[in-house]
Enzyme design. Structure first.
Site, mmCIF file in Angstrom:
data_model
loop_
_atom_site.group_PDB
_atom_site.id
_atom_site.type_symbol
_atom_site.label_atom_id
_atom_site.label_comp_id
_atom_site.label_asym_id
_atom_site.label_seq_id
_atom_site.Cartn_x
_atom_site.Cartn_y
_atom_site.Cartn_z
ATOM 1 C CG ASP A 168 -2.154 0.958 0.978
ATOM 2 O OD1 ASP A 168 -2.153 2.066 0.032
ATOM 3 O OD2 ASP A 168 -3.168 0.797 1.747
HETATM 4 C C1 BGC Z 1 -4.989 3.277 0.139
HETATM 5 C C2 BGC Z 1 -4.930 2.343 -1.185
HETATM 6 C C3 BGC Z 1 -4.753 3.049 -2.437
HETATM 7 C C4 BGC Z 1 -3.548 3.650 -2.372
HETATM 8 C C5 BGC Z 1 -3.192 4.484 -3.941
HETATM 9 C C6 BGC Z 1 -3.778 3.975 -0.067
HETATM 10 O O1 BGC Z 1 -3.827 5.344 0.787
HETATM 11 O O2 BGC Z 1 -4.985 2.740 1.191
HETATM 12 O O3 BGC Z 1 -6.148 1.839 -1.027
HETATM 13 O O4 BGC Z 1 -5.171 2.025 -3.644
HETATM 14 O O5 BGC Z 1 -3.682 4.575 -1.459
HETATM 15 O O6 BGC Z 1 -4.082 5.444 -3.890
#
Ligand code: BGC
Length: 760
Positions: free
Chosen positions: A232
C-alpha cells in the site's frame, strides 16, 4: 512472455536496475528500462471507477484525476449478490483501463466490516468472508478478462482507519483463517489476481509488508498466487526484510533510498540475489502481460458506462422496509425532501474518489416521470437544524400524497483515513424525518451512506430504502426503484445493529494506541448477533421485493457424506407475486453437535435468480468439506467434526424457510495425547479405552460402576447423574488420592496403554 524470456531479461539487468524495478518510478508507474525494452507500467485506483491521475499524484484523492465513471462502491456492489453483474462491471472497468493504458486497477478491497465505525467500510464488501470473496472474485474475473490486472487489497487484517499505518491487529489464528484470510482466499485461489496489495498495519506484531507467513507461506505456497505483491502507498518500513518476506513492489517510491538498501544488502551477502531476481521476474511478468495484450480498439465511452453504472446501481439498492407504500404511483403528487435528492451523496472520500463525468440526481431524473415538488429540508455542512428549511419541508410533505426524504451521512462522516465516532445520522436529519413523518403518513426515507446507521425513526416511517453509495447514476436508479420500474433485489451484506454498543467489537474497537485486539474472535457480524439471540435493526441478508417468493423441495443428493465428498443441494423457488423479480437464495450451514465453539450458522452459498410471475426455478449448490469445516489450529488445516449438520435455506439470516439435516463423516482424526491430567470423560470418548481403564471405573471418583449400592446415604445427596458428571471431569491422576491402592506408576502405565491405542 515466457518465463525463460523474462529470466533472460532479468539476467541482463544490472543490480541497480533490478533494485529500482522493485519500487515505483513515480506515484503511479513502475520503472522503465529502455535499453532492455522494459516499459513503464501504470497502476491506478480503484476499486469502483478509474482514478487515473495524469498530473500530480496523491493517494488520498486530493488532486485531480481524469473524468471517469463512478460505479457503486463495494458496500453496494456486495448488496447486489449478483456475481454476473459485478463481473460485467469489472469488464467495463477493464475496458476503461485498456483505453487509458492502465495495467492494474487497485482493487477490489475486501477487508471485513468488523465494526460499523470503520471509515472505509463503504469501499468494503461485507461482514461475511464468503460474500466478500465471491463478489471480489466476480470483479477480478471481469477486469482481468480484458487483460488488465487487479490488486485485491488490503492484505491483511486492516479493519480500521485509526492509526492504520502503525496499528497491530492482534488476532487468533482460527479467526484469521475463518474470517480475515477467508475474505481473500477464494478470490485469490479461483481468480488469480495479477497483484495483491499488502496493508499498512501489523498482524500479531509483524508488519503486513514484512510478513513472510502471509505474503509467502499462505499467499503463494498455500493459495498458489503467482502475481506480484505491491505495498500500500507508503507501507514499506524495512525494505530488505520486506523483499525477503515476499513484497515485490514498493509503491510509490522512496526516492532511491530503499533501492540503495537493496543493492547494499545484495553486495554484503545479507540478501541473496535470487530473492531480488524472483521479485523482478514477477513484476516483469505482469508488466509484459499487459503490454502484450493491449487492446488498441478499447474506448472509454463514458456515457455508455454511465448506463452500466445505473444498471449496477439498480441492484445495489436495498428495500429495507415497505408497509404498502412502495412503489409510488407516477400519477400522485410526491414531495422529494432533503438535500441528497438534488445533490446525492454517492461515493466516499479518499483514494477511491472518482472525478465523475456526470452525476444524476433523483430530482433531475424524476422530472418528466412523476409530479414532484422539492424542499431541501436540511443542509449537511454542519449538523444544525435550519428552521426555515425544516418548515418548508413539513409544508411540502403535508400537501403531497407521499414524502420521500433523501437523507444519509455527509462526506465528513465517513472517509478513508479516519473512523466514524458514532453510528448516528446527523441530528438535524433525524429531526427532519420525524417531523415530516408526523404530518405525512406515507413517508419514505432513502439513505445515502456507506455503513449502517441507527434509525431512531424506524417505526415512524412506512418505507426505508438503503441506497448505499451507489455511484454517479444513483438518481436514476433510485427513481427506478421508487416508482417500480425496477423491482428491488439487493440484500444487506452486513447486519444493521440497533445501536453501536451491540456490535461485537464495540468494547475493543479501535484499540489502545497501536494495539487492536480482535477479542470477539470468529463472532463477527451475524455470527455474533445470532448466537447471542439479539434483536437487530435489519439482519444480514435482508432485503425486500415488490413480489413474493415461495421455497419448496429442499433436497440433497445424499444424506450422508465423507468430508472428501461433495454434496449437491437443490431447492425450488417460485415467484408467487404479480411482478417479475430477482431473489437471492441464501444457503447457511449449521454444525449441530460440535465440541468446538462455532457460530449458529454460516453462509456457504448464494445464488440470484430472476423469475417471472408464477415461474419456478431450481437453484443448485455444491457443498464440499469447507462448507462444514472450522479451522483447526492444532491440525493447521480445515477440519470437519463427524456428526449432524443442518442445511438451511433463507430469505435472510433471520428468515430461514427450509432446513434439512445431513451428516458428514470426518476422514481425519485429530491426534489426542493422553496424560495423567486427561479426564475420564475424555478417555471414554474412545469406546476401545473402556477396557484399559476398567479398574479405575470401579472407583467411586470415577462413577464406581460396580461400587456402592444405589440406596446409600451419600447417594441421597449426590444422585447417580451428578456422580457421573463429576466423574467425567475428574483427571486420571485423582486415582492416586481418592481410593484404591493405585500408585503413580500404575496410572502412568494406563496412560501409556491409552496412547498406544491412539497410535494404533
Ligand atoms: C490506499 C489504497 C490506495 C492507495 C493508492 C492508499 O492510501 O489505502 O487503497 O490504493 O492509497 O491511492
Amino acid at each position: 512472455m515466457t518465463a525463460e524470456k523474462i529470466k533472460e531479461i532479468v539476467s541482463q539487468m544490472t543490480l541497480e536496475e533490478k533494485a529500482s524495478m522493485c519500487s515505483g518510478a513515480d506515484f503511479w508507474h513502475t520503472e522503465a528500462v529502455e535499453r532492455l525494452g522494459i516499459p513503464a507500467s501504470m497502476v491506478s485506483d480503484g476499486p469502483h471507477g478509474l482514478r487515473k491521475q495524469d498530473q500530480e499524484g496523491d493517494h488520498l484523492g486530493v488532486n485531480d484525476s481524469i473524468k471517469a465513471v463512478c460505479f457503486p462502491a463495494g458496500c453496494g456492489t456486495a448488496a447486489s449478490f449478483n456475481r454476473e453483474l459485478i463481473q460485467q462491471m469489472g469488464e467495463t472497468l477493464g475496458e476503461e483501463c485498456q483505453a487509458e493504458g492502465v495495467s492494474v486497477i487497485l482493487g477490489p478491497a475486501v477487508n471485513i466490516k468488523r465494526s460499523p465505525l470503520c471509515g472505509r467500510n463503504f469501499e468494503y464488501y461485507s461482514e461475511d468472508p464468503f460474500v466478500a470473496s465471491e463478489m471480489a472474485g466476480a470483479l477480478i474475473h471481469g477486469v482481468q478478462s480484458k487483460n488488465v490486472g487487479t490488486s485485491i487489497k488490503h492484505f491483511l487484517a486492516n479493519n480500521q482507519e485509526t492509526r492504520r499505518m502503525t496499528s497491530d491487529s492482534k488476532i487468533g489464528e482460527r479467526s484469521l483463517h475463518e474470517i480475515y484470510l477467508a475474505a481473500f482466499e477464494g478470490a485469490v485461489k479461483r481468480e488469480k489476481p495479477w497483484t495483491v496489495m499488502c496493508s499498512y498495519n501489523k498482524i500479531n506484531g509483524t508488519y503486513a509488508a514484512e510478513n513472510h507467513k502471509y505474503l509467502t507461506e499462505v499467499l503463494r505456497d498455500e493459495w498458489g498466487f503467482d502475481g506480484y505483491v505491491m505495498s500500500d502507498w507508503g507501507a514499506v518500513n524495512s525494505r530488505v526484510k520486506d523483499l525477503q518476506a515476499g513484497l515485490d513492489l514498493e509503491m510509490p517510491s522512496s526516492n532511491g533510498f530503499n533501492d540503495r538498501l537493496i543493492v547494499g544488502a545484495v553486495q554484503s551477502g545479507e540478501l541473496p540475489e535470487k530473492v531480488l531476481d524472483a521479485a523482478v521476474a514477477r513484476i516483469l511478468n505482469i508488466v509484459f502481460r499487459f503490454e502484450e495484450n493491449r487492446d488498441k480498439n478499447a474506448v472509454f465511452d463514458r456515457d455508455k458506462d454511465h448506463e452500466m453504472a445505473r444498471k449496477v446501481a439498480q441492484e445495489t439498492i436495498v428495500l429495507l422496509k415497505n408497509e404498502d407504500v412502495l412503489p409510488l404511483s407516477e400519477q400522485d403528487e410526491i414531495a422529494f425532501i432533503g438535500k441528497y435528492a438534488e445533490k446525492p451523496r454517492y461515493q466516499g472520500g479518499g483514494s477511491s474518489h472518482i472525478n465523475s463525468h456526470k452525476v444524476t440526481s433523483a430530482l433531475e431524473m424524476v422530472r418528466g416521470m412523476a409530479n414532484v415538488t422539492y424542499a431541501q429540508g436540511f443542509d449537511d455542512k454542519e449538523d444544525k437544524t435550519d428552521e426555515k428549511l425544516l418548515a418548508e419541508a413539513v409544508e411540502a410533505a403535508k400537501k403531497a400524497k407521499a414524502a420521500v426524504i433523501f437523507a444519509g451521512l455527509p462526506d465528513a462522516f465517513e472517509s478513508e483515513g479516519f473512523d466514524r465516532a458514532h453510528m448516528r445520522m446527523p441530528d438535524c436529519q433525524n429531526e427532519l424525518i420525524s417531523k415530516v413523518a408526523a404530518v405525512q403518513p406515507n413517508t419514505i426515507v432513502v439513505l445515502h451512506n456507506g455503513s449502517p446507521v441507527e434509525m431512531p425513526w424506524v417505526n415512524e416511517v412506512k418505507g426505508i430504502v438503503e441506497a448505499y453509495l451507489s455511484g454517479q447514476a444513483v438518481g436514476g436508479a433510485v427513481c427506478d426503484i421508487l416508482f417500480g420500474r425496477v423491482n428491488p433485489s439487493a440484500k444487506l451484506p452486513e447486519t444493521f445493529p440497533l445501536k453501536l454498543e451491540d456490535n461485537p467489537s464495540y468494547l475493543f474497537y479501535i484499540g489502545e494506541r497501536d494495539k487492536v485486539e480482535y477479542r470477539e474472535g470468529i463472532f463477527v457480524g451475524y455470527r455474533y448477533y445470532d448466537k447471542k439471540k439479539m434483536d437487530v435493526l435489519f439482519p444480514f441478508g435482508h432485503g425486500l421485493s415488490y413480489t413474493t417468493f415461495a421455497y419448496s423441495n429442499l433436497t440433497t443428493d445424499k444424506d450422508q457424506m465423507k468430508d472428501t465428498d461433495c454434496m449437491t443441494v437443490s431447492v425450488d423457488v417460485t415467484n408467487t407475486g404479480k411482478m417479475a423479480g430477482k431473489e437471492v437464495v441464501q444457503l447457511y450451514v449449521a454444525d449441530k453437535e460440535s465440541t468446538v465453539i462455532r457460530p449458529l450458522k454460516e453462509l456457504k452459498g448464494f445464488e440470484k435468480v430472476e423469475l417471472a410471475p408464477g415461474e419456478t426455478k431450481t437453484v443448485t449448490f455444491t457443498l464440499d468439506k469447507r462448507a462444514f469445516a472450522y479451522y483447526s489450529v492444532k491440525l493447521q488445516d480445515w477440519h470437519v467434526e463427524t456428526g449432524a449438520f443442518d442445511i438451511m435455506i433463507g430469505k435472510s439470516s433471520r428468515d430461514i424457510v427450509l432446513t434439512k439435516e445431513v451428516s458428514v463423516e470426518s476422514t481425519v482424526t485429530i491426534p489426542f495425547v493422553y496424560t495423567t491430567d486427561t479426564t475420564m470423560g475424555d478417555v471414554l470418548r474412545d469406546p476401545r479405552a473402556r477396557e484399559i481403564v476398567k479398574d479405575l471405573l470401579k472407583l467411586d471418583i470415577f462413577g464406581g460402576e460396580q461400587g456402592k449400592a444405589e440406596s446409600s446415604a451419600a447417594n441421597e445427596a449426590i444422585s447417580a447423574e451428578m456422580n457421573r458428571a463429576m466423574a467425567e471431569f475428574t483427571p486420571l491422576r485423582c486415582a492416586l488420592s481418592f481410593g484404591g491402592n493405585m500408585n503413580m506408576a500404575d496410572i502412568q502405565e494406563i496412560v501409556e496403554q491409552l496412547n498406544a491405542l491412539e497410535e494404533s
